[in-house]
Design a protein around this motif. Sequence first.
Motif, PDB file in Angstrom:
ATOM      1  N   VAL A   1       0.720  -1.059  -0.155  1.00 54.90           N
ATOM      2  CA  VAL A   1      -0.063  -0.107   0.152  1.00 54.90           C
ATOM      3  C   VAL A   1       0.815   1.218  -0.094  1.00 54.90           C
ATOM      4  O   VAL A   1       0.643   2.320  -0.824  1.00 54.90           O
ATOM      5  N   SER A   2       1.958   1.260   0.769  1.00 55.19           N
ATOM      6  CA  SER A   2       2.916   2.435   0.930  1.00 55.19           C
ATOM      7  C   SER A   2       3.509   2.758  -0.468  1.00 55.19           C
ATOM      8  O   SER A   2       3.784   3.889  -1.013  1.00 55.19           O
ATOM      9  N   LEU A   3       3.805   1.811  -1.078  1.00 45.69           N
ATOM     10  CA  LEU A   3       4.545   1.732  -2.362  1.00 45.69           C
ATOM     11  C   LEU A   3       3.736   2.502  -3.544  1.00 45.69           C
ATOM     12  O   LEU A   3       4.079   3.273  -4.349  1.00 45.69           O
ATOM     13  N   MET A   4       2.192   1.971  -3.504  1.00 46.48           N
ATOM     14  CA  MET A   4       1.229   2.218  -4.330  1.00 46.48           C
ATOM     15  C   MET A   4       0.926   3.752  -4.096  1.00 46.48           C
ATOM     16  O   MET A   4       0.864   4.515  -4.976  1.00 46.48           O
ATOM     17  N   ALA A   5       0.940   3.985  -2.896  1.00 50.70           N
ATOM     18  CA  ALA A   5       0.546   5.644  -2.406  1.00 50.70           C
ATOM     19  C   ALA A   5       1.413   6.678  -2.784  1.00 50.70           C
ATOM     20  O   ALA A   5       1.108   7.723  -3.055  1.00 50.70           O
ATOM     21  N   GLY A   6       2.783   6.158  -2.837  1.00 53.09           N
ATOM     22  CA  GLY A   6       3.859   6.881  -3.534  1.00 53.09           C
ATOM     23  C   GLY A   6       4.154   8.179  -2.354  1.00 53.09           C
ATOM     24  O   GLY A   6       3.434   8.354  -1.304  1.00 53.09           O
TER      25      GLY A   6
ATOM     26  N   SER B   1       6.459   2.311  -9.344  1.00 54.53           N
ATOM     27  CA  SER B   1       6.445   3.461  -8.688  1.00 54.53           C
ATOM     28  C   SER B   1       7.525   4.598  -9.321  1.00 54.53           C
ATOM     29  O   SER B   1       7.640   5.634  -8.912  1.00 54.53           O
ATOM     30  N   VAL B   2       8.483   3.840 -10.292  1.00 50.48           N
ATOM     31  CA  VAL B   2       9.438   4.534 -10.921  1.00 50.48           C
ATOM     32  C   VAL B   2       9.268   4.426 -12.264  1.00 50.48           C
ATOM     33  O   VAL B   2       9.980   5.188 -12.966  1.00 50.48           O
ATOM     34  N   SER B   3       8.323   3.992 -12.796  1.00 49.33           N
ATOM     35  CA  SER B   3       7.812   3.689 -14.259  1.00 49.33           C
ATOM     36  C   SER B   3       7.598   5.073 -14.870  1.00 49.33           C
ATOM     37  O   SER B   3       6.643   5.868 -14.219  1.00 49.33           O
TER      38      SER B   3
ATOM     39  N   ASP C   1       4.193  10.554  -9.838  1.00 47.08           N
ATOM     40  CA  ASP C   1       4.968  11.598 -10.556  1.00 47.08           C
ATOM     41  C   ASP C   1       5.379  12.524  -9.664  1.00 47.08           C
ATOM     42  O   ASP C   1       6.367  13.287  -9.985  1.00 47.08           O
ATOM     43  N   ALA C   2       5.105  12.840  -8.539  1.00 46.66           N
ATOM     44  CA  ALA C   2       5.368  13.780  -7.551  1.00 46.66           C
ATOM     45  C   ALA C   2       6.390  13.382  -6.562  1.00 46.66           C
ATOM     46  O   ALA C   2       6.780  14.116  -5.661  1.00 46.66           O
ATOM     47  N   THR C   3       6.568  12.240  -6.412  1.00 41.61           N
ATOM     48  CA  THR C   3       7.481  11.527  -5.588  1.00 41.61           C
ATOM     49  C   THR C   3       8.875  12.138  -5.534  1.00 41.61           C
ATOM     50  O   THR C   3       9.664  11.887  -6.772  1.00 41.61           O
ATOM     51  N   ALA C   4       9.418  12.626  -4.490  1.00 40.40           N
ATOM     52  CA  ALA C   4      10.614  12.905  -4.513  1.00 40.40           C
ATOM     53  C   ALA C   4      11.809  11.891  -4.409  1.00 40.40           C
ATOM     54  O   ALA C   4      11.439  11.012  -4.089  1.00 40.40           O
ATOM     55  N   PHE C   5      13.075  12.266  -4.844  1.00 43.31           N
ATOM     56  CA  PHE C   5      13.849  11.186  -4.985  1.00 43.31           C
ATOM     57  C   PHE C   5      14.512  10.618  -3.724  1.00 43.31           C
ATOM     58  O   PHE C   5      14.621   9.355  -3.508  1.00 43.31           O
ATOM     59  N   GLY C   6      14.343  11.458  -2.526  1.00 48.80           N
ATOM     60  CA  GLY C   6      14.552  10.484  -1.286  1.00 48.80           C
ATOM     61  C   GLY C   6      13.574   9.347  -1.017  1.00 48.80           C
ATOM     62  O   GLY C   6      13.814   8.393  -0.266  1.00 48.80           O
ATOM     63  N   HIS C   7      12.407   9.788  -1.239  1.00 55.31           N
ATOM     64  CA  HIS C   7      11.416   8.725  -1.005  1.00 55.31           C
ATOM     65  C   HIS C   7      11.613   7.501  -1.884  1.00 55.31           C
ATOM     66  O   HIS C   7      11.288   6.286  -1.589  1.00 55.31           O
ATOM     67  N   HIS C   8      11.929   7.912  -3.092  1.00 48.87           N
ATOM     68  CA  HIS C   8      12.226   6.627  -3.862  1.00 48.87           C
ATOM     69  C   HIS C   8      13.547   5.659  -3.228  1.00 48.87           C
ATOM     70  O   HIS C   8      13.871   4.656  -3.314  1.00 48.87           O
ATOM     71  N   ILE C   9      14.495   6.481  -2.602  1.00 47.25           N
ATOM     72  CA  ILE C   9      15.675   5.594  -2.056  1.00 47.25           C
ATOM     73  C   ILE C   9      14.975   4.784  -0.835  1.00 47.25           C
ATOM     74  O   ILE C   9      15.285   3.700  -0.761  1.00 47.25           O
ATOM     75  N   ALA C  10      14.046   5.380   0.056  1.00 51.43           N
ATOM     76  CA  ALA C  10      13.247   4.584   0.960  1.00 51.43           C
ATOM     77  C   ALA C  10      12.653   3.491   0.355  1.00 51.43           C
ATOM     78  O   ALA C  10      12.344   2.408   1.039  1.00 51.43           O
ATOM     79  N   GLY C  11      11.994   3.651  -0.832  1.00 53.14           N
ATOM     80  CA  GLY C  11      11.381   2.708  -1.650  1.00 53.14           C
ATOM     81  C   GLY C  11      12.222   1.557  -1.888  1.00 53.14           C
ATOM     82  O   GLY C  11      11.864   0.184  -1.828  1.00 53.14           O
ATOM     83  N   VAL C  12      13.440   1.739  -2.341  1.00 53.67           N
ATOM     84  CA  VAL C  12      14.484   0.717  -2.210  1.00 53.67           C
ATOM     85  C   VAL C  12      14.912  -0.101  -1.005  1.00 53.67           C
ATOM     86  O   VAL C  12      14.937  -1.256  -1.122  1.00 53.67           O
ATOM     87  N   VAL C  13      15.132   0.746   0.103  1.00 53.50           N
ATOM     88  CA  VAL C  13      15.490   0.104   1.271  1.00 53.50           C
ATOM     89  C   VAL C  13      14.109  -0.929   1.765  1.00 53.50           C
ATOM     90  O   VAL C  13      14.241  -2.062   2.035  1.00 53.50           O
ATOM     91  N   LEU C  14      12.981  -0.281   1.491  1.00 53.67           N
ATOM     92  CA  LEU C  14      11.738  -1.104   1.939  1.00 53.67           C
ATOM     93  C   LEU C  14      11.644  -2.387   0.933  1.00 53.67           C
ATOM     94  O   LEU C  14      11.102  -3.439   1.603  1.00 53.67           O
ATOM     95  N   THR C  15      11.626  -2.176  -0.211  1.00 54.35           N
ATOM     96  CA  THR C  15      11.375  -3.445  -1.056  1.00 54.35           C
ATOM     97  C   THR C  15      12.523  -4.453  -0.688  1.00 54.35           C
ATOM     98  O   THR C  15      12.122  -5.538  -0.813  1.00 54.35           O
ATOM     99  N   GLY C  16      13.855  -4.084  -0.880  1.00 55.08           N
ATOM    100  CA  GLY C  16      14.962  -4.966  -0.635  1.00 55.08           C
ATOM    101  C   GLY C  16      14.519  -5.554   0.842  1.00 55.08           C
ATOM    102  O   GLY C  16      14.627  -6.771   1.121  1.00 55.08           O
ATOM    103  N   LEU C  17      14.079  -4.825   1.737  1.00 59.85           N
ATOM    104  CA  LEU C  17      13.886  -5.656   2.944  1.00 59.85           C
ATOM    105  C   LEU C  17      12.928  -6.614   3.052  1.00 59.85           C
ATOM    106  O   LEU C  17      13.025  -7.742   3.502  1.00 59.85           O
ATOM    107  N   LEU C  18      11.772  -6.453   2.163  1.00 63.68           N
ATOM    108  CA  LEU C  18      10.675  -7.096   1.981  1.00 63.68           C
ATOM    109  C   LEU C  18      11.115  -8.437   1.140  1.00 63.68           C
ATOM    110  O   LEU C  18      10.759  -9.430   1.309  1.00 63.68           O
ATOM    111  N   ILE C  19      11.876  -8.066   0.140  1.00 63.22           N
ATOM    112  CA  ILE C  19      12.618  -9.130  -0.509  1.00 63.22           C
ATOM    113  C   ILE C  19      13.375 -10.288   0.328  1.00 63.22           C
ATOM    114  O   ILE C  19      13.137 -11.386   0.450  1.00 63.22           O
ATOM    115  N   GLY C  20      14.217  -9.509   1.411  1.00 63.32           N
ATOM    116  CA  GLY C  20      14.660 -10.541   2.450  1.00 63.32           C
ATOM    117  C   GLY C  20      13.401 -11.323   3.104  1.00 63.32           C
ATOM    118  O   GLY C  20      13.613 -12.507   3.341  1.00 63.32           O
ATOM    119  N   ILE C  21      12.638 -10.445   3.754  1.00 64.80           N
ATOM    120  CA  ILE C  21      11.770 -11.213   4.693  1.00 64.80           C
ATOM    121  C   ILE C  21      10.579 -12.148   4.047  1.00 64.80           C
ATOM    122  O   ILE C  21      10.728 -13.332   4.336  1.00 64.80           O
TER     123      ILE C  21
END
Length: 399
Positions: free
Chosen positions: A21-26, A84-86, A110-130
């Motif tokens: 949900v958080s990734l889709m909400a942007g 989210s980055v497409s 489309d309005a998501t700042a770069f810093g939030h995309h970095i958080a998206g990488v951390v979150l997605t990688g964490l969920l790939i791990g879990i």
Amino acid sequence: MNLLHYLKFFFFHVIGLLALVSLMAGGAWISAGLAAVLVIYIVGDAVCGDDTTTPVFKHPKILTVQLWMALPLLSLIVFAAVWSVSPTDIGGIGALVTELTGYDVVAARDATAFGHHIAGVVLTGLLIGIIGTITGHELTHRTWDPISMLVGRWLLAFSFDTVFSIEHVYGHHRYVSTTEDPATAPRGRNVYFHVVASTLKGNLSAWNIEKRRLKRKGTSVWSFNNAMIRGHLMSLLLVALAFVVGGLGGMVYFIACALWGKALLEIVNYMEHYGMVRNPETPVQPRHSWNTNKRISSWTMFNLTRHSHHHAQGEVPYQDLKPFPDAPMMISGYLTTIVVAMIPPLWHQLMTPKVLEWDEKYASDEERLLAAQANARSGIPALMAATRPSSSGTNSTPT
């Protein structure tokens, strides 16, 4: 049988849905989702205590299907992350979500700042791990079940690590806590060096294991019968799909998420067996793994926390693992210990006393000799000062 004992393991899926949900909400919702996951694990483990229950599950098939559910859940999470980055709204997914919810996810993306995309990488990688690695770990131990093996290897493909199903099951479990095991970090090793060293040596070990298997069957190692080759092709297919969904940017984003997920596995390997020693000719005992019974980690990681029992009996399904409260214990729950491991000075400050306690309380006489040698090589002053092996002490951990 208390229904809670079944439902508690579904908390894992709740965390996955929160991330989705958080990734889709942007926007800031991505960073908020990451913060929520960190709080759930770190604060939750700190305040919720231990889970040492050992219920008997009369319907284990429910818990197996629950593991299989991880594959569609992780697929959706990774799709949302790449979307989210497409630059496009492939398949009109964003438009459909907007129509159903009234929240314009495309505009938010489309309005998501770069810093939030970095958080998206951390979150997605964490969920790939879990969701990917932990569940894939459990499923690929079920070598007798072809469905579980297939689902498990696809889950591991998200972190470019299908070789885990070879090296971990047939290599790591045999050589754990010895110098022959790529995943066991010797005393004094830096976690960042370990991520690289364990990855390279683990792949080499998996190749040799697969090479020996195929030789026994009279089959060429350079063929589609090689599970390692097939596994890497599975990961390449996921990279190609990321390109289809998100273009070059989406593909790079997915690769970053996958590599972070892979790094998390090696960090977990680091903290699960750091400093342990064993003669490879002796049986693996619960004392040869760091354990933890923290409630939130246990519930959301399919009892991965009960690592001491898992290595003593690797074929036991996660729901039947015992807590072994007298086994050597980690610093805290899994995510907390991961964070500590990523700060080497803090890690060594907290773990050196634990390693010395292991030598005194858990090690056999032979292992104390091995520990003294490991201490001398460690480069850690407090360990090097304790190089004289002691013949006192008892091995108090259950066998």
